[in-house]
Design an enzyme around this catalytic site. Structure first.
Site, PDB file in Angstrom:
ATOM      1  N   LYS A 186      -5.355   2.562  13.446  1.00 47.48           N
ATOM      2  CA  LYS A 186      -3.889   2.631  13.332  1.00 47.48           C
ATOM      3  C   LYS A 186      -3.484   3.905  12.602  1.00 47.48           C
ATOM      4  CE  LYS A 186      -0.743   1.357  10.367  1.00 47.48           C
ATOM      5  NZ  LYS A 186       0.291   2.386  10.556  1.00 47.48           N
ATOM      6  N   SER A 239      -2.541   4.629  -0.061  1.00 43.99           N
ATOM      7  CA  SER A 239      -2.158   4.424  -1.464  1.00 43.99           C
ATOM      8  C   SER A 239      -3.042   3.366  -2.134  1.00 43.99           C
ATOM      9  CB  SER A 239      -0.698   3.980  -1.543  1.00 43.99           C
ATOM     10  OG  SER A 239      -0.547   2.746  -0.881  1.00 43.99           O
ATOM     11  N   THR A 240      -3.176   3.485  -3.442  1.00 42.06           N
ATOM     12  CA  THR A 240      -3.967   2.528  -4.219  1.00 42.06           C
ATOM     13  C   THR A 240      -3.353   1.134  -4.112  1.00 42.06           C
ATOM     14  OG1 THR A 240      -4.805   4.212  -5.694  1.00 42.06           O
ATOM     15  CG2 THR A 240      -4.720   1.993  -6.591  1.00 42.06           C
ATOM     16  N   GLU A 241      -2.027   1.091  -4.061  1.00 43.24           N
ATOM     17  CA  GLU A 241      -1.344  -0.207  -3.989  1.00 43.24           C
ATOM     18  C   GLU A 241      -1.764  -0.979  -2.730  1.00 43.24           C
ATOM     19  OE1 GLU A 241       2.817   0.496  -3.830  1.00 43.24           O
ATOM     20  OE2 GLU A 241       3.236  -1.621  -3.429  1.00 43.24           O
ATOM     21  N   GLY A 243      -4.378  -0.334  -0.867  1.00 47.48           N
ATOM     22  CA  GLY A 243      -5.829  -0.525  -0.944  1.00 47.48           C
ATOM     23  C   GLY A 243      -6.181  -1.800  -1.705  1.00 47.48           C
ATOM     24  N   GLU A 391       0.621   9.483  -9.206  1.00 48.20           N
ATOM     25  CA  GLU A 391       0.403  10.412  -8.098  1.00 48.20           C
ATOM     26  C   GLU A 391       1.764  10.816  -7.533  1.00 48.20           C
ATOM     27  OE1 GLU A 391      -1.522   8.725  -4.575  1.00 48.20           O
ATOM     28  OE2 GLU A 391      -2.807  10.489  -4.494  1.00 48.20           O
TER      29      GLU A 391
HETATM   30  P1  NDP Z   1       0.398   3.644   2.460  1.00 50.56           P
HETATM   31  O1  NDP Z   1      -0.797   3.307   1.678  1.00 50.56           O
HETATM   32  O2  NDP Z   1       1.506   2.648   2.550  1.00 50.56           O
HETATM   33  O3  NDP Z   1       0.018   4.030   3.951  1.00 50.56           O
HETATM   34  C1  NDP Z   1      -1.267   4.355   4.425  1.00 50.56           C
HETATM   35  C2  NDP Z   1      -1.529   3.654   5.756  1.00 50.56           C
HETATM   36  O4  NDP Z   1      -1.603   2.240   5.567  1.00 50.56           O
HETATM   37  C3  NDP Z   1      -0.427   3.850   6.794  1.00 50.56           C
HETATM   38  O5  NDP Z   1      -0.985   3.881   8.073  1.00 50.56           O
HETATM   39  C4  NDP Z   1       0.406   2.594   6.592  1.00 50.56           C
HETATM   40  O6  NDP Z   1       1.206   2.286   7.710  1.00 50.56           O
HETATM   41  C5  NDP Z   1      -0.669   1.553   6.391  1.00 50.56           C
HETATM   42  N1  NDP Z   1      -0.250   0.336   5.696  1.00 50.56           N
HETATM   43  C6  NDP Z   1       0.860   0.103   4.953  1.00 50.56           C
HETATM   44  N2  NDP Z   1       0.839  -1.149   4.458  1.00 50.56           N
HETATM   45  C7  NDP Z   1      -0.305  -1.731   4.897  1.00 50.56           C
HETATM   46  C8  NDP Z   1      -0.908  -3.005   4.707  1.00 50.56           C
HETATM   47  N3  NDP Z   1      -0.333  -3.946   3.963  1.00 50.56           N
HETATM   48  N4  NDP Z   1      -2.107  -3.262   5.285  1.00 50.56           N
HETATM   49  C9  NDP Z   1      -2.725  -2.325   6.024  1.00 50.56           C
HETATM   50  N5  NDP Z   1      -2.194  -1.088   6.244  1.00 50.56           N
HETATM   51  C10 NDP Z   1      -1.014  -0.789   5.676  1.00 50.56           C
HETATM   52  O7  NDP Z   1       0.975   5.001   1.895  1.00 50.56           O
HETATM   53  P2  NDP Z   1       2.453   5.570   2.092  1.00 50.56           P
HETATM   54  O8  NDP Z   1       2.467   6.300   3.352  1.00 50.56           O
HETATM   55  O9  NDP Z   1       3.486   4.514   1.929  1.00 50.56           O
HETATM   56  O10 NDP Z   1       2.568   6.555   0.879  1.00 50.56           O
HETATM   57  C11 NDP Z   1       2.895   6.056  -0.418  1.00 50.56           C
HETATM   58  C12 NDP Z   1       2.149   6.803  -1.492  1.00 50.56           C
HETATM   59  O11 NDP Z   1       0.765   6.593  -1.331  1.00 50.56           O
HETATM   60  C13 NDP Z   1       2.295   8.307  -1.453  1.00 50.56           C
HETATM   61  O12 NDP Z   1       3.411   8.730  -2.134  1.00 50.56           O
HETATM   62  C14 NDP Z   1       1.034   8.751  -2.117  1.00 50.56           C
HETATM   63  O13 NDP Z   1       1.199   8.737  -3.503  1.00 50.56           O
HETATM   64  C15 NDP Z   1       0.043   7.717  -1.709  1.00 50.56           C
HETATM   65  N6  NDP Z   1      -0.793   8.138  -0.568  1.00 50.56           N
HETATM   66  C16 NDP Z   1      -2.067   8.492  -0.798  1.00 50.56           C
HETATM   67  C17 NDP Z   1      -2.843   8.928   0.238  1.00 50.56           C
HETATM   68  C18 NDP Z   1      -4.235   9.345   0.015  1.00 50.56           C
HETATM   69  O14 NDP Z   1      -4.792  10.061   0.838  1.00 50.56           O
HETATM   70  N7  NDP Z   1      -4.862   8.909  -1.026  1.00 50.56           N
HETATM   71  C19 NDP Z   1      -2.346   9.053   1.585  1.00 50.56           C
HETATM   72  C20 NDP Z   1      -0.996   8.591   1.751  1.00 50.56           C
HETATM   73  C21 NDP Z   1      -0.270   8.170   0.697  1.00 50.56           C
HETATM   74  P3  NDP Z   1       2.655   2.994   7.829  1.00 50.56           P
HETATM   75  O15 NDP Z   1       2.476   4.447   7.877  1.00 50.56           O
HETATM   76  O16 NDP Z   1       3.143   2.505   9.104  1.00 50.56           O
HETATM   77  O17 NDP Z   1       3.428   2.516   6.644  1.00 50.56           O
END
Ligand code: NDP
Length: 484
Positions: A186, A239-241, A243, A391
């Site tokens: 995804k 995101s850690t949340e 994760g 972050e």
């Molecule tokens: P997310 O962790 O929400 O998104 C990462 C991926 O997970 C996306 O494909 C998202 O889908 C998907 N996702 C969201 N919720 C769920 C769930 N409950 N179960 C499984 N998959 C899920 O990050 P965000 O894009 O919301 O970014 C928020 C913050 O996270 C950023 O500001 C940054 O601080 C951090 N981040 C860190 C990253 C890293 O590489 N460590 C990468 C991205 C973000 P969808 O895009 O459709 O929401």
């Protein structure tokens, strides 16, 4: 000379037509593109805020179909196939990424907002490199030190973020395929397009149907995928949340999990460092990809005796960075990926000001439309401030000072994260002393943001667990001693 324009750059825009953007994109399941049962989404060009394309998304029954297709392909074709044959397919994917590199680079910059020079010179070539590297392993798994005849896990459910869309896809799909697993992936909601062009590449490579499935959609689709009972292995970057949420969901199940999460890396500059070189590393560490980098050097720790020199030189260098059209080959800093991310950056920057840190923002001209944020450096930062702990995931650097080696180590490790760190010093012994004490998965010495498919990447603490790349990355997709 300071503050004067030495010379102006003429615009050098890449042609957006190269991306061959379609009006409508479809999910890729069992080797076919078909509309999904989810609500279609519109992906924007963050440099203009305009709609780039409409993408059909999947429903939970489409996820079921994708997982079944992946299972069927795993059992009938992909896992019984000799490694020498699988290698040819993975190699073909690498070659086709190279062949379509320019199209993919322009499309990535349009959908994500990153400067074309980065998508062209880093994202796409490194994505191809991951497929080449793993093609080489496919027929040599018995020599990887992971058992005489290591077996794949089955169906991998993979969820990736928006900061390096095609590159994160490559980090996930290349090792999974090379080791004999099949995939349902995804992409992020705001950057689904290069994953769907990769699906076309799978067709071009005549990859057997069901080996790779791409299911666009929102977080709900991600959640359905990672908790699907037909998935044997979950790989998540984000995101850690989220994760933590996934880890809670999978607790007690037999699904294998790797998490690559956030970071708040310390980039540590000692007084004996080559300062000019360090300045380039600091700039690369935090302003590369608008700071949307999990391993970004977002906390600069400078030895107190050189902080004035470092800050003066850093500001002078950052003033020269050009922010603007991601498709312009001269652009250093492109667009922030989404309005939500821009709002998050603004909120954290306001908190930094509110908590008493000194803000300096480059006086560079910022485009009026689209989502942009000028490079910003905070000094007088305390470890307790949010800008030092959270972050920001944007072009914002927090600078703190230290006096002794021990203090540098304590400050660097004072974070719930542990993904990466940087050290700038002339002394090799100091580098060795520090690297064994820094709680970070990757430590760069006198450089930053160096990636190689052969080098494992991953975190400690709240930055996640498991490694991607290298032999350790293969192990994450193979059965181990604790599996039946
Ligand atoms: P997310 O962790 O929400 O998104 C990462 C991926 O997970 C996306 O494909 C998202 O889908 C998907 N996702 C969201 N919720 C769920 C769930 N409950 N179960 C499984 N998959 C899920 O990050 P965000 O894009 O919301 O970014 C928020 C913050 O996270 C950023 O500001 C940054 O601080 C951090 N981040 C860190 C990253 C890293 O590489 N460590 C990468 C991205 C973000 P969808 O895009 O459709 O929401």
């Amino acid at each position: 000379m300071k503050g004067e324009t030495v010379f102006d750059y003429a615009p050098a825009p890449e042609n957006p037509d190269i991306a061959r953007v379609k009006q409508h994109y479809q999910p890729f399941i069992d080797g076919e593109f078909t509309d999904g049962g989810g609500e279609p989404l519109k992906t924007l060009n963050p440099a203009t805020g305009e709609v780039l394309a409409e993408v059909s998304t999947v429903s939970s029954s489409d996820v079921d179909n994708a997982v079944s297709a992946a299972r069927e392909a795993f059992e009938r074709v992909w896992s019984p196939m000799p490694g020498t044959e699988r290698a040819k397919y993975v190699f073909r994917l690498a070659r086709l990424i190279q062949e379509r590199a320019r199209e993919l680079a322009v499309l990535e910059s349009l959908d994500n907002g990153k400067p074309i020079k980065e998508s062209r010179d880093t994202d796409i070539p490194t994505a191809a490199a991951h497929f080449f590297y793993h093609a080489g392993w496919a027929d040599k798994l018995g020599y990887a030190g992971l058992g005489r005849d290591p077996k794949p896990l089955g169906v991998a459910g993979q969820v990736i973020p928006w900061n390096f869309p095609l590159l994160m896809l490559a980090w996930k799909i290349a090792p999974a395929l090379a080791t004999g697993n099949t995939v349902v992936l995804k992409p992020a909601e705001t950057t689904p397009l290069t994953a769907l062009v990769f699906a076309e590449i799978c067709q071009q490579a005549e990859l057997p149907p069901g080996v790779v499935n791409i299911v666009p959609g929102g977080g709900d689709v991600g959640q359905t995928l990672v908790s699907h009972p037909g998935v044997d292995k979950v790989a998540f970057t984000g995101s850690t949340e989220v994760g933590k949420q996934i880890q809670r969901q999978l607790a007690g199940s037999r699904t294998r999990l790797t998490l690559e999460l956030g970071g708040k890396a310390a980039n540590i500059v000692f007084d004996d460092a080559a300062i000019d070189q360090a300045i380039e590393g600091i700039v690369n560490g935090i302003f590369f990809n608008q700071g949307h980098v999990c391993c970004a050097g977002s906390r600069l720790l400078v030895q107190e005796s050189v902080v004035d020199e470092v800050l003066t030189n850093l500001r002078a260098r950052v003033e020269t960075l050009r922010i603007g059209d991601p498709l312009d080959k001269n652009t250093d800093i492109g667009a922030i990926n989404s309005a939500e991310q821009l709002a998050k950056i603004r909120e954290l920057v306001a908190s930094g000001e509110g908590e008493g840190a000194s803000r300096w923002t480059s006086p560079c001209p910022v485009p009026e439309r689209g989502f942009f944020f000028a490079p910003t450096v905070f000094s007088d930062v305390e470890s307790s401030m949010r800008i030092a702990r959270e972050e920001i995931f944007g072009p914002v650097l927090s600078v703190q000072t230290f006096r002794t080696l021990d203090e540098a180590v304590t400050m660097a490790n004072t974070t719930p994260y542990g993904l990466s760190a940087g050290v700038w010093t002339e002394k090799g012994s100091r580098i060795l002393w520090l690297t064994s004490r820094l709680r970070a998965g990757v430590v760069w010495a006198n450089t930053f943001n160096r990636f190689d498919p052969a080098a494992p990447f991953g975190g400690y603490k709240e930055s996640g667990f498991g490694r991607e790349g290298g032999r350790s990355g293969l192990a994450a997709y193979l059965q181990g001693d604790d599996d039946d």
